[in-house]
Design a protein around this motif. Structure first.
Motif, short mmCIF file in Angstrom:
data_model
loop_
_atom_site.label_atom_id
_atom_site.label_comp_id
_atom_site.label_asym_id
_atom_site.label_seq_id
_atom_site.Cartn_x
_atom_site.Cartn_y
_atom_site.Cartn_z
N PHE A 46 26.79 10.21 -7.62
CA PHE A 46 25.75 11.43 -8.05
C PHE A 46 24.99 11.24 -8.62
CE2 PHE A 46 24.48 15.27 -9.68
CZ PHE A 46 24.08 15.61 -8.65
N LEU A 47 25.76 10.04 -9.75
CA LEU A 47 24.30 9.81 -11.07
C LEU A 47 23.90 8.72 -11.11
CD1 LEU A 47 26.66 9.74 -13.98
CD2 LEU A 47 24.50 11.34 -13.44
N ASP A 48 23.34 7.57 -9.42
CA ASP A 48 23.40 6.32 -9.02
C ASP A 48 22.00 7.25 -8.40
OD1 ASP A 48 24.37 5.05 -10.87
OD2 ASP A 48 25.38 4.17 -9.01
N SER A 49 22.36 7.82 -7.24
CA SER A 49 21.48 8.91 -6.32
C SER A 49 20.39 9.97 -7.00
CB SER A 49 22.40 9.84 -5.24
OG SER A 49 22.85 10.42 -5.83
N GLN A 50 20.80 10.93 -8.31
CA GLN A 50 20.22 12.04 -8.74
C GLN A 50 18.96 10.55 -9.26
OE1 GLN A 50 20.97 14.26 -7.35
NE2 GLN A 50 20.42 15.50 -9.01
N THR A 51 19.32 9.76 -10.06
CA THR A 51 18.97 8.50 -11.03
C THR A 51 17.55 8.08 -9.79
OG1 THR A 51 20.22 8.29 -12.76
CG2 THR A 51 18.48 6.66 -12.25
N ALA A 52 17.42 7.26 -9.20
CA ALA A 52 16.56 7.38 -8.18
C ALA A 52 15.88 7.83 -7.44
CB ALA A 52 17.42 6.00 -7.07
N THR A 53 16.35 9.17 -7.29
CA THR A 53 15.50 10.50 -6.97
C THR A 53 14.45 10.55 -7.89
OG1 THR A 53 16.80 11.42 -5.49
CG2 THR A 53 15.17 12.92 -5.10
N PHE A 54 15.25 10.75 -9.34
CA PHE A 54 14.10 11.60 -10.20
C PHE A 54 13.10 10.01 -10.15
CE2 PHE A 54 12.62 10.86 -14.47
CZ PHE A 54 13.06 12.79 -14.72
N ILE A 55 13.25 8.95 -10.02
CA ILE A 55 12.34 7.47 -10.55
C ILE A 55 11.44 7.49 -9.28
CG2 ILE A 55 12.28 5.23 -10.79
CD1 ILE A 55 15.01 5.07 -12.32
N ARG A 56 11.83 7.62 -8.21
CA ARG A 56 10.98 8.63 -6.71
C ARG A 56 9.61 8.64 -6.73
NH1 ARG A 56 14.63 8.75 -3.57
NH2 ARG A 56 14.56 10.50 -2.75
N HIS A 57 10.50 10.25 -6.74
CA HIS A 57 9.81 11.51 -7.80
C HIS A 57 8.97 10.90 -8.69
CE1 HIS A 57 10.90 12.58 -4.04
NE2 HIS A 57 12.20 13.59 -4.67
N LYS A 58 9.10 10.07 -9.53
CA LYS A 58 8.14 10.64 -10.97
C LYS A 58 7.10 9.74 -10.71
CE LYS A 58 7.97 8.77 -15.25
NZ LYS A 58 8.71 7.96 -16.82
N ASN A 59 7.40 8.30 -9.99
CA ASN A 59 6.69 7.74 -9.64
C ASN A 59 5.22 8.17 -8.92
OD1 ASN A 59 7.29 5.61 -11.84
ND2 ASN A 59 8.78 4.61 -10.04
N ARG A 60 5.96 8.91 -7.83
CA ARG A 60 4.87 8.81 -6.88
C ARG A 60 4.03 10.42 -7.47
NH1 ARG A 60 1.31 8.25 -2.65
NH2 ARG A 60 0.82 10.40 -1.54
N PHE A 104 26.03 8.25 -17.39
CA PHE A 104 25.63 9.50 -18.12
C PHE A 104 24.55 9.61 -18.89
CE2 PHE A 104 25.92 13.83 -19.06
CZ PHE A 104 25.03 15.42 -17.87
N GLU A 105 24.91 8.90 -19.94
CA GLU A 105 23.82 8.83 -21.63
C GLU A 105 22.18 8.40 -21.12
OE1 GLU A 105 23.95 7.48 -25.60
OE2 GLU A 105 25.36 6.82 -24.95
#
Length: 1331
Positions: free
Chosen positions: A1122-1136, A1258-1259
C-alpha cells in the motif's frame, strides 16, 4: 399664474442724427438698430451708445430735399449684409451696409404704400398707391401683380349643401323678424389712415391684407397663400380697425373692432371668421390702436394705443400694453405710458425676433428704449404656518390674489382681488411678513396692503370665487395701508423718457424697499434703498425717498432677498453674483463666494434666482430660460422647467414629467448633482410623476400641498410624498397624533408609521394617542392596518440625519405590544365607549384571542345597556363578522362548549338552521366528556379530543386507540394513563409497532422492553444491531443455552458486517465460548494485542504459530504494498501538477494575437496541456452545466463526484490533482496508529527485519509528503497565473486573456481543495526499539 417681470432696460438718448425718425428695423446678429428718417438711414449701436453708419438717401435723389419724403418700409437682409428700403415715392432701394453703395432695384410710378417681407425673406410684397399688390422674389423679380380688392371670396369659399333651404324647414311664422338681423356695413374709423396693412404667418405660407373696401368704405381682411392665390375674405365686421397681426404660431389673426360701448381686440381664423376677442380697458372714443404686435413665441401680444385728443382735456398720452392669455382669459400684464408730444412720442416698436420677451421702442426725439421681461410667479416666501401661500396675478388695474393655504381656486378666478387706480406692473410680497403685499403701478406709485384684524373690508379689496349671500368667509383680507410716490430726485424729462424707471423691486423690511435703476449713459446699475419719508400729518399719500444708493458696474438682471441674513443676491448680465447687505453701514456690494471661497458666477444668465441653505451654508439657486439649473456656479441639471424652495426642501419639475423633492438640511452639492443627473434611480419618496408640462406655482409652508399649473392653465394640487412624510414626522415628534392620523388617512400613508417612527415614545403615550383620536372607527382603522413589518425600514426609510432612532424591542412582537398597550389604555379611559376597539385588539394579535372575544360578547348579551355609548352584543357580533370569517368564528364559539354562544353566532351567519340545529341537539344529548370529545374531533383538535375521550371510561378505549393510531398521537396519549394500566400497555405496544414501521428499531425496542413485550423488543434490538440490549432481553426471556448461543452467533455476524470485530469477538468469547473463532476475528480486525490476550488466557499457544504469525506477516506485506502504491501515485500526481502549473504560466503568451494557439505547436498543447482559450472553456462549461442540470438526482451526485477529472488536458486537471494528492496524504496520515500497533507485534515475535523495513518505508513516505505539502499548496502556486500575467513582459492582450481564463475557473473552486491537508505531528507512531 405667471406675471411678466421687468428684467432690465437699455436706453440710448439724444442720438445725434438729422431729421426725424420714421421707422426702424433690427440687425440681430450685429446687435444694432437701423433707423430710417426723411434724410436717410442711420445704424446705431445701443450697447456702445454710438452711431456706426450713416447712409444719406437725399443726395442720391431717393428722398426729396425739402424733407417731405417718407420711408414706408425697411428690412434688414441677413445673408446680403444689406437693407431694403421702400419710399412713398415708389423707389425700392438696396443699401449695402459694408460698402455704403445704393442700388435702386425697382420703381413703382404710382408710389408705394407698404412693403412686407416673408419671414424666410424669400418673397417681398409691395402695396401700391393704385390699390394693387406686387409679389417679387428676393432678387426683386416680379412674380405676379393683382388687384388688392377682389370680388370673389377665395378658394376657401363655404359650400352650402341644401340643409338650410326653405323647402326643408318648418317656418311657423313667416313674418317673424330674423333672430340675427343683417348687420349694416359701416365706414372705416375716423382715425383710419386708409393704408393697406400686411402681415405674414410665422411659416411664411400665408399672408393677410387689411384694406378699406371702396364700395362699402369698411375694412376687409383677405388671406392669400404663398402662390398669390386668394384663400378667403373676412366676414363683415363693423368698426374694424386698421391694425393687423398674424400670430406666429399660425392659428389666429389679431385686429381691432370699435363697438358701440367698447373697443375690442378681435381674432380671425384663416377662413375669415371671427374667433374670440377681449376688451381694452378704455371707454369708447377714448383711445385709438396704432399697432398690434405678437412676440416671437406667440405668448405676448403688444398693443400700442394713443389717446384721442379732446377739447379742454389733459395732454394726450400713448400706451404700450402687453397682454397674455391663460385659461381663455386675457390678462394685461404690463402698461408703459409715453407722451404723445415732444421727444418722447413713439415712432415705432418691434419685438426682438430672437429673444421672445424683448421689446424695442423708438421715440421721436431720437431716443431708443429696449426692455427685457421674463416670466415669474409672484408668491410669498414665508416658511411659517401663518403664511397663507398667496400667489398674485396681474390683470390690468387688478391684482388677483389666491390664498392656497385655505382655498385652491383655478384661474382666471381668485380668492379676492385688489383694485388699483392705475395698471399694475409689479407685485412684491414682504420678505419679513409674507402676507403683506406691495403693488407698483404704471404711475410709479406703490400701494401697500397689510393683513390685519380690521372688522370692515377695504373698498379696494373685492372678494372673488369665495363667499356669497349667507356665507361667512373665514378669511383675513388685507387693507390698504397707504400709497407712496417714489422720489428719485430726477427731473420730469428724465422720468418721462423711461416709463419703467425702477425694476426688480423688493420689499425687505416694513418701511424699506430695494429697487434697481439703470444708467442711460453707461452700462451701470444703481441699487436704491427706499425708505418711507416721515410726515407730521397722517396723509393718505406718502413718499418713498432714496436713503442710500450703491452703483454697480454692470447691468443687474436679478435681485433676490433673504430675510434671515438681511442680504440680497444680485445677478449681473454676465452671470456674476454679488451680495448686498442692506443693513450694513458700508452699503457695499461684495462678490458672492462659494464654499471654497471663490466668487460665484453663473455660466449663463438666470431668469429665476433664489437663496436657500444647503447643509447650513447659504447658496444661490439659478434657472435659465433654457432649463439649466445652477447651484452657486455648478450646473446640477439641464432639464429643469421650474423650481421652488420651501422650509428645508427644494422642489423641481423636469422635462421627463417628474417632480422631485430634496431635503436641503443634510444635503450637499454633490448629492444633489448625483440625484439630478439621472445616474441613480431616485427613490419613490423623492420622485413623483406629474402631467406633461407641469410647472410649480407654490408650496404651502408647513403643509403638504404642492400646487402645479398645467400648460392649458388649470391647477393641480398634489401632496408630494417627501413633503407629506416630513410633515407627519414633525407632527409625531410633537405628539400631535390627530393631525398626523388625519393626514395619513387622507393621503393613504400606512398607519404603521405612527408606531414605527418612534416605538418607545408611542408606547409611552398610548393614552394621549387614544384621547386625541377620540374615534372608535379611527382606532379600529389603526388596528386593522397594523402588521409586523417595520415600515421605516421598507416603505418609508427615514432621512439620513434621523436614521439613528430608537428601535423596538426584538423580544416582543410588535402587534402584541401595541394591542396589549392600547387595550389597557382603553379599558382605563372608557371600556364601554371603546368596546369594539378592545375586541379588535384581541382579534389583531399574532394569535387571535377569539375565545376571549366571544366570551366578552357573551357577557354583553346578559347586560342591559344603560349608557348610550355602550355597544350591544348584537352590534359587537355584527362588527366581529367584519374582522373574522364566520366559519372560523362559529368553530371557535363551538370550541367554548357554550351552546348559547354557538346559537348567537350561528344566527348571524349564513348557515342553514337545518344543518347546525340537528348537530347541536345531538351534542346536547351526549355525556359531557364525550360531547366535548365530539366537538374537538369536529374541530380537528385531536389532542384535546383524546384528553376528553380518556375520561369517558374503558369502554371508549378502542375508539381512543384508533384515533391515536390514525393521528399519530402516541406520546400525548401515554401521558393520559398510568404506567401500570392495561391501556398504557396497549398504547405502548401500538407505539412500538409504529416505530418499527418507521424503521426506528432502537426506540421501538426500548418502548417494547419498558412495556414488557420482550419478544418484540428482542426483534427490534436485533434489527438495529444493539447486541448489549439484545442479550439483556434474551436473559429476561430466560432462553436456553443453545438459543442464547445461536442469538450470540447471529449478533456476531451482524457486528462483523459492520466491521466491529472486537465487539463480535467479545460476544463469541463470553456467550458462545468459541475462543478460537474470537481470536480469528480479532486478527482479522488487526487487534493483535487483544488476540494475544485471549490466546494466553485460554492457553492456546498453538494458535500463535498457526494463525497469529501468518496474519502479522501478511499484514506487513499489505502495508508495504500500500505504501509503495501510494508513494508512486503521490509522486506522479505531484510531477504532473508542476507541469500543469508551468503550462498555465505560459498561457498568456498562448493568447497573444493567437500566434501560438494556431501555430505549428498547437497539436502539442492540445495533447499535453490543460490550457484552453477562454471562449473554448466558456462554451464547454456552459454545455456541461446545462446537461448536468437536467439529470436525475442520482446522476447528479455521480457527476458531482466526477467534477474534477484527472484526464490530461481537462480544463480542471489542476484541481483534480490537488484533490487526489490531498486524499493520498490523508490516507497515509490515518495509518499511524495501525502501523504503530503492528510494529510492536513484529518486534515481539522477532520479525525485526520486516518491522524495520515497514518503519523505514512509512517514515520515508511521511517525509516525502510533509516536504511536498508546502510546495503543492503554496499561495504562489495558487496565484501563479495572476503574477505571471502582470510580469514586465506582459501586454494588454496577455493580461486580458489571463484574467479571462482565471475568471472562468473561479466559480468551480472548492475551499477544501485549496487548503493543505492537516498532518498530525503529535502522534508517536515510531517504535524506538527498531531504530
Amino acid at each position: 399664474m405667471r406675471n411678466l417681470k421687468l428684467l432690465r432696460t437699455l436706453e440710448f438718448r439724444d442720438i445725434q442724427a438729422p431729421g426725424k425718425p420714421q421707422c426702424f428695423t433690427l440687425r440681430t446678429e450685429q446687435g444694432t438698430v437701423l433707423v430710417g428718417s426723411e434724410c436717410g438711414l442711420i445704424e446705431v449701436d445701443p450697447v456702445k451708445r454710438e452711431v456706426k453708419t450713416e447712409i444719406p438717401l437725399v443726395a442720391k435723389g431717393f428722398l426729396p430735399e425739402d424733407g417731405s419724403g417718407s420711408i414706408v418700409g425697411i428690412q434688414d437682409l441677413l445673408d446680403q449684409e444689406s437693407v431694403c428700403v421702400a419710399t412713398a415715392s415708389g423707389d425700392v432701394v438696396l443699401c449695402n451696409l459694408s460698402t455704403h453703395q445704393l442700388e435702386c432695384v425697382g420703381n413703382v410710378a404710382s408710389g408705394i404704400s407698404a412693403m412686407s417681407w416673408s419671414p424666410d425673406q424669400e418673397l417681398v410684397l409691395l402695396a401700391t398707391a393704385q390699390q394693387t399688390l406686387i409679389m417679387m422674389t428676393r432678387d426683386f423679380e416680379v412674380i405676379a401683380e393683382q388687384q388688392i380688392h377682389q370680388d370673389e371670396f377665395g378658394e376657401g369659399k363655404f359650400v352650402t349643401v341644401g340643409w338650410g333651404s326653405k323647402e326643408t324647414q318648418f317656418r311657423g311664422s313667416e313674418g317673424r323678424p330674423p333672430a340675427f338681423p343683417e348687420q349694416m356695413h359701416e365706414s372705416a374709423l375716423p382715425w383710419d389712415d386708409h393704408r393697406p396693412q400686411i402681415t405674414w404667418r410665422g411659416d411664411g405660407q400665408f399672408f393677410a391684407v387689411s384694406v378699406v373696401c371702396p364700395q362699402t368704405g369698411a375694412r376687409k381682411i383677405r388671406v392669400w397663400n404663398r402662390e398669390f392665390a386668394l384663400q378667403s375674405t373676412s366676414e363683415p365686421v363693423p368698426g374694424l380697425g386698421p391694425c393687423l397681426a398674424w400670430k406666429p404660431s399660425g392659428n389666429l389673426i389679431a385686429s381691432t373692432q370699435d363697438k358701440p360701448n367698447q373697443q375690442d381686440v378681435v381674432f380671425f381664423e384663416k377662413n375669415g371668421l371671427l374667433h374670440g376677442q377681449f376688451t381694452l380697458p378704455f371707454f369708447k372714443d377714448e383711445v385709438k390702436v396704432n399697432d398690434l404686435l405678437w412676440n416671437a413665441d406667440s405668448s405676448v401680444l403688444a398693443v400700442w394705443l394713443e389717446d384721442l385728443p379732446k377739447e379742454d382735456g389733459p395732454t394726450p398720452r400713448s400706451y404700450v400694453q402687453l397682454w397674455t392669455v391663460g385659461n381663455y382669459h386675457w390678462y394685461l400684464k404690463q402698461s408703459l405710458p409715453f407722451s404723445t408730444s415732444g421727444k418722447n412720442r413713439i415712432v415705432s416698436l418691434l419685438w426682438d425676433p430672437v429673444t421672445p420677451c424683448r421689446l424695442h421702442v423708438f421715440c421721436q426725439g431720437w431716443r431708443y428704449l429696449c426692455c427685457d421681461w421674463h416670466w415669474t410667479t409672484d408668491r410669498n416666501s414665508g416658511n411659517s404656518a401663518n403664511d397663507l401661500a398667496n400667489v398674485a396675478v396681474i390683470d390690468g388695474k387688478r391684482v388677483l390674489i389666491t390664498v392656497f393655504r385655505q382655498t385652491v381656486i383655478p384661474p382666471p378666478m381668485s380668492t379676492y382681488r385688489l383694485v388699483i387706480p392705475h395698471p399694475v406692473n409689479q407685485v412684491m410680497f414682504s420678505a419679513h411678513l409674507g402676507n403683506d403685499i406691495a403693488v407698483l403701478d404704471a404711475s410709479n406709485q406703490i400701494s401697500v396692503y397689510k393683513c390685519g384684524d380690521k372688522p370692515n373690508m377695504d373698498p379696494t379689496v373685492k372678494l372673488g370665487a369665495v363667499g356669497g349671500t349667507g356665507f361667512k368667509v373665514p378669511l383675513r383680507t388685507p387693507h390698504l395701508e397707504k400709497r407712496y410716490t417714489i422720489q428719485l430726485g430726477n427731473n420730469e424729462e428724465d422720468e418721462e423718457v423711461n416709463p419703467l424707471q425702477l425694476g426688480l423691486l423688493a420689499w425687505v423690511e416694513e418701511d424699506v424697499f430695494l429697487a434697481v435703476s439703470y444708467s442711460h449713459s453707461s452700462p451701470q446699475s444703481v441699487i436704491h434703498r427706499l425708505t418711507v419719508a416721515s410726515s407730521e400729518v397722517d396723509e393718505e399719500q406718502g413718499r418713498l425717498n432714496v436713503s442710500s444708493s450703491v452703483t454697480v458696474d454692470g447691468v443687474i438682471i436679478g435681485l433676490c432677498c433673504s430675510s434671515k441674513t438681511k442680504s440680497s443676491a444680485v445677478q449681473l448680465a454676465d452671470g456674476q453674483v454679488f451680495k448686498y447687505l442692506w443693513e450694513s453701514p458700508s452699503l457695499a456690494v461684495e462678490p458672492w463666494k462659494n464654499t471654497e471661497g471663490f466668487p460665484v458666477r453663473f455660466p449663463h444668465p438666470c431668469t429665476q434666482m433664489e437663496v436657500a441653505m444647503i447643509g447650513g451654508v447659504e447658496c444661490v439657486f439659478g434657472l435659465t430660460d433654457r432649463c439649466r439649473f445652477f447651484i452657486n456656479d455648478t450646473e446640477v441639471a439641464s432639464n429643469i422647467t421650474s423650481f421652488a424652495t420651501c422650509d428645508e426642501f427644494l422642489l423641481l419639475t423636469t422635462h421627463s414629467h417628474t417632480c422631485q423633492c430634496f431635503s436641503l438640511t443634510d444635503a450637499s452639492l454633490k448629492t444633489l448633482q448625483a440625484n439630478l443627473c439621472g445616474n441613480n434611480e431616485a427613490s419613490g419618496e423623492i420622485l413623483r410623476k406629474v402631467e406633461r408640462g407641469s410647472r410649480i406655482v407654490t408650496v404651502v409652508p408647513q403643509d403638504t400641498k404642492l400646487i402645479l399649473q398645467m400648460p392649458r392653465g388649470n391647477l393641480e394640487v398634489v401632496h408630494h410624498r417627501a413633503l407629506v412624510l416630513a410633515q407627519v414626522r414633525k407632527w409625531l415628534d410633537k405628539l400631535m397624533f390627530k393631525e398626523a392620523f388625519e393626514c395619513m388617512r387622507k393621503l393613504r400613508i400606512n398607519l404603521n408609521l405612527i408606531h414605527d417612527h418612534n416605538p418607545k415614545v408611542f408606547l409611552e403615550n398610548v393614552e394621549t394617542f387614544i384621547k386625541q383620536i377620540d374615534s372608535v372607527n379611527h382606532i379600529n382603522l389603526f388596528f386593522t392596518e397594523l402588521k409586523e413589518e417595520d415600515v421605516t425600514k421598507t416603505m418609508y426609510p427615514p432621512p439620513v440625519s434621523k436614521s439613528t432612532q430608537v428601535s423596538r424591542d426584538p423580544a416582543g412582537k410588535k402587534l402584541d405590544l401595541i394591542c396589549d398597550a392600547m387595550r389597557a389604555a382603553m379599558e382605563t379611559i372608557n371600556p364601554r365607549k371603546y368596546c369594539l376597539s378592545i375586541l379588535t385588539s384581541h382579534v389583531k394579535k399574532t394569535t387571535p384571542e377569539l375565545e376571549i372575544v366571544l366570551q366578552k360578547v357573551h357577557e354583553l348579551q346578559g347586560n342591559v345597556p344603560s349608557d348610550p355609548e355602550t355597544v350591544s352584543a348584537e352590534e359587537a357580533l355584527k362588527y366581529l363578522l367584519l374582522l373574522v370569517d364566520i366559519n372560523e368564528l362559529y368553530n371557535h364559539s363551538l370550541g367554548t362548549y357554550d351552546f348559547d354562544l354557538v346559537l348567537m353566532v350561528a344566527e348571524k351567519s349564513q348557515k342553514d338552521p337545518k344543518e347546525y340545529l340537528p348537530f347541536l341537539n345531538t351534542l346536547k344529548k351526549m355525556e359531557t366528556n364525550y360531547q366535548r370529545f365530539t366537538i374537538d374531533k369536529y374541530l380537528k383538535r385531536y389532542e384535546k379530543a383524546i384528553g376528553h375521550l380518556s375520561k369517558c371510561g374503558p369502554e371508549y378505549f378502542i375508539e381512543c386507540l384508533n384515533l391515536v393510531k390514525d393521528k399519530n398521537l402516541y406520546k400525548e396519549a401515554l401521558k393520559l394513563y398510568r404506567p401500570d394500566s392495561p391501556q398504557y400497555q396497549a398504547l405502548s405496544i401500538a407505539y412500538g409497532e409504529h416505530l418499527m414501521q418507521e424503521h426506528l428499531y432502537e426506540p421501538a425496542g426500548l418502548v417494547f422492553a419498558r412495556s414488557g413485550a420482550h419478544e418484540k423488543a428482542l426483534a427490534a434490538f436485533l434489527a438495529c444491531g444493539s447486541w448489549q440490549q439484545a442479550l439483556c432481553v434474551g436473559a429476561q426471556l430466560q432462553l436456553t443455552k443453545d438459543k442464547m448461543a445461536g442469538l450470540a452467533r447471529t449478533l456476531a455476524g451482524k457486528l462483523v458486517e459492520q466491521r466491529k470485530h472486537s465487539e463480535a469477538a467479545t460476544v463469541l468469547e463470553q456467550y458462545v465460548q468459541d475462543y478460537e473463532e474470537a481470536v480469528l476475528l480479532l486478527l482479522e480486525g488487526a487487534a493483535w494485542e487483544e488476540a494475544l490476550r485471549l490466546v494466553y488466557k485460554y492457553d492456546r499457544v498453538d494458535i500463535i504459530e498457526t494463525s497469529v504469525k501468518p496474519s502479522i506477516l501478511e499484514a506487513q506485506k499489505n502495508y508495504m504494498a500500500f505504501l509503495d502504491s501510494q508513494t508512486a501515485t503521490f509522486i506522479r500526481h505531484k510531477n504532473r501538477l508542476l507541469v500543469v502549473r508551468e503550462l498555465k504560466n505560459q498561457a498568456p503568451q498562448v493568447h497573444v494575437d493567437n500566434e501560438v494557439a494556431h501555430g505549428p505547436e498547437s497539436d502539442l498543447f492540445s495533447e499535453t496541456s490543460s490550457i484552453m482559450s477562454g471562449s473554448e472553456m466558456s462554451s464547454k462549461y456552459s454545455h456541461s452545466n446545462s446537461r448536468i442540470s437536467a439529470r436525475s438526482s442520482k446522476n447528479r451526485r455521480k457527476a458531482e463526484r466526477k467534477k474534477y477529472s484527472l484526464k490530461e488536458g481537462s480544463p480542471l486537471e489542476g484541481l483534480a490533482l490537488l484533490e487526489a494528492l490531498s486524499e493520498v496524504v490523508q490516507s497515509i496520515d490515518k495509518l499511524k496508529d495501525e502501523v504503530h500497533a503492528i510494529l510492536k507485534v513484529l518486534f515481539l515475535f522477532e520479525f525485526e527485519e520486516q518491522g524495520k523495513e515497514l518503519q523505514k518505508a512509512f517514515e520515508s513516505t511521511l517525509q516525502l509528503m510533509e516536504g511536498a505539502v508546502p510546495e503543492i499548496w503554496s499561495p504562489a502556486g495558487q496565484q501563479s497565473s495572476v503574477t505571471s500575467a502582470l510580469g514586465p513582459s506582459s501586454t494588454a492582450n496577455s493580461i486580458t486573456a489571463s484574467y479571462h481564463q482565471q475568471k472562468i475557473s473561479v466559480p468551480v473552486l472548492d475551499a477544501g481543495i485549496c487548503m493543505p491537508p492537516k498532518i498530525d505531528q503529535r502522534s508517536q507512531w515510531k517504535l524506538s526499539l527498531l531504530e
